[in-house]
Design a protein around this motif. Sequence first.
Motif, PDB file in Angstrom:
ATOM      1  N   ARG A   9      17.894  52.593  13.928  1.00 49.39           N
ATOM      2  CA  ARG A   9      17.066  52.236  12.776  1.00 49.39           C
ATOM      3  C   ARG A   9      15.580  52.357  13.106  1.00 49.39           C
ATOM      4  NH1 ARG A   9      14.487  47.846  11.283  1.00 49.39           N
ATOM      5  NH2 ARG A   9      15.381  46.596  12.952  1.00 49.39           N
ATOM      6  N   ILE A  10      15.197  51.877  14.282  1.00 49.50           N
ATOM      7  CA  ILE A  10      13.790  51.979  14.692  1.00 49.50           C
ATOM      8  C   ILE A  10      13.384  53.445  14.795  1.00 49.50           C
ATOM      9  CG2 ILE A  10      12.200  51.569  16.607  1.00 49.50           C
ATOM     10  CD1 ILE A  10      13.792  48.948  17.134  1.00 49.50           C
ATOM     11  N   TYR A  11      14.236  54.263  15.398  1.00 47.71           N
ATOM     12  CA  TYR A  11      13.951  55.692  15.530  1.00 47.71           C
ATOM     13  C   TYR A  11      13.842  56.334  14.149  1.00 47.71           C
ATOM     14  CZ  TYR A  11      14.660  60.567  16.743  1.00 47.71           C
ATOM     15  OH  TYR A  11      14.528  61.920  16.858  1.00 47.71           O
ATOM     16  N   ARG A  12      14.786  56.027  13.258  1.00 42.99           N
ATOM     17  CA  ARG A  12      14.809  56.622  11.921  1.00 42.99           C
ATOM     18  C   ARG A  12      13.568  56.227  11.118  1.00 42.99           C
ATOM     19  NH1 ARG A  12      19.190  54.177   9.857  1.00 42.99           N
ATOM     20  NH2 ARG A  12      17.888  52.829   8.600  1.00 42.99           N
ATOM     21  N   GLU A  13      13.105  54.984  11.251  1.00 39.80           N
ATOM     22  CA  GLU A  13      11.929  54.533  10.510  1.00 39.80           C
ATOM     23  C   GLU A  13      10.635  55.076  11.113  1.00 39.80           C
ATOM     24  OE1 GLU A  13      11.951  50.279  10.211  1.00 39.80           O
ATOM     25  OE2 GLU A  13      13.777  50.241   8.995  1.00 39.80           O
ATOM     26  N   PRO A 160       7.627  46.549   9.181  1.00 38.60           N
ATOM     27  CA  PRO A 160       6.213  46.860   9.426  1.00 38.60           C
ATOM     28  C   PRO A 160       5.895  47.083  10.908  1.00 38.60           C
ATOM     29  CG  PRO A 160       6.424  44.931   8.021  1.00 38.60           C
ATOM     30  CD  PRO A 160       7.802  45.280   8.486  1.00 38.60           C
ATOM     31  N   ASP A 161       6.637  46.440  11.794  1.00 36.57           N
ATOM     32  CA  ASP A 161       6.390  46.612  13.228  1.00 36.57           C
ATOM     33  C   ASP A 161       6.593  48.063  13.664  1.00 36.57           C
ATOM     34  OD1 ASP A 161       5.763  43.950  13.563  1.00 36.57           O
ATOM     35  OD2 ASP A 161       7.829  43.379  14.017  1.00 36.57           O
ATOM     36  N   ASN A 162       7.441  48.804  12.960  1.00 36.04           N
ATOM     37  CA  ASN A 162       7.686  50.206  13.303  1.00 36.04           C
ATOM     38  C   ASN A 162       6.655  51.143  12.692  1.00 36.04           C
ATOM     39  OD1 ASN A 162      10.006  49.369  14.623  1.00 36.04           O
ATOM     40  ND2 ASN A 162      11.295  49.677  12.818  1.00 36.04           N
TER      41      ASN A 162
END
Length: 191
Positions: A9-13, A160-162
């Motif tokens: 999810r972090i990578y995708r965002e 928002p952190d990403n």
Amino acid sequence: MEARQDAWRIYRESLPILVVSLAGGIFAGSVLGSAGMTEGFERFPGLLLLLPAFLATRGNVYGAMGARISSGLHQGMIDPSFSWDRRLVNAVAASFVNGIGISVIIAILSWGILTALGRESARLVELLGIMLIAGVLTSITLIFGLLALVFVGYKHGLDPDNLIGPIVTTLGDVFGVVFLFVAITVVGGIF
């Protein structure tokens, strides 16, 4: 399994905004290498000394503001909209004052270092004028651009952190260089 899903999810965002950051960095580099900027560097000695500090402080000042906004959104203390919220107004005001203040300090330090080393430098008033104009314009753009992108992303379920790191560095580099060019043109027309 959950850790793998979080990482995906972090990578995708993060990937789309990193691609936009790449394009923004190339654009900023092309503005920096333009004939107008080269003439500005020749006309106002000292700009090359203050440029890295100016761009770096954009990320530091507004990255901190973004972190405060992100924490406020996660904790439900800030609504994702442009409304009169004391916490949001305080974060924006503090970032604006810090962004302008550090721009003035960069101009004074650059002029002082070059003078102390006996190197050629533009006049202090010229460097101050360039940093004030570029600092005000980038501060306004970064504050409202960062808030708009983070609020829209948050409303669409993005963390928002990403987003904050790539957004701040991209907006800071692109608009920092563009507004530095504008400031050089304005100050060059005055002095």
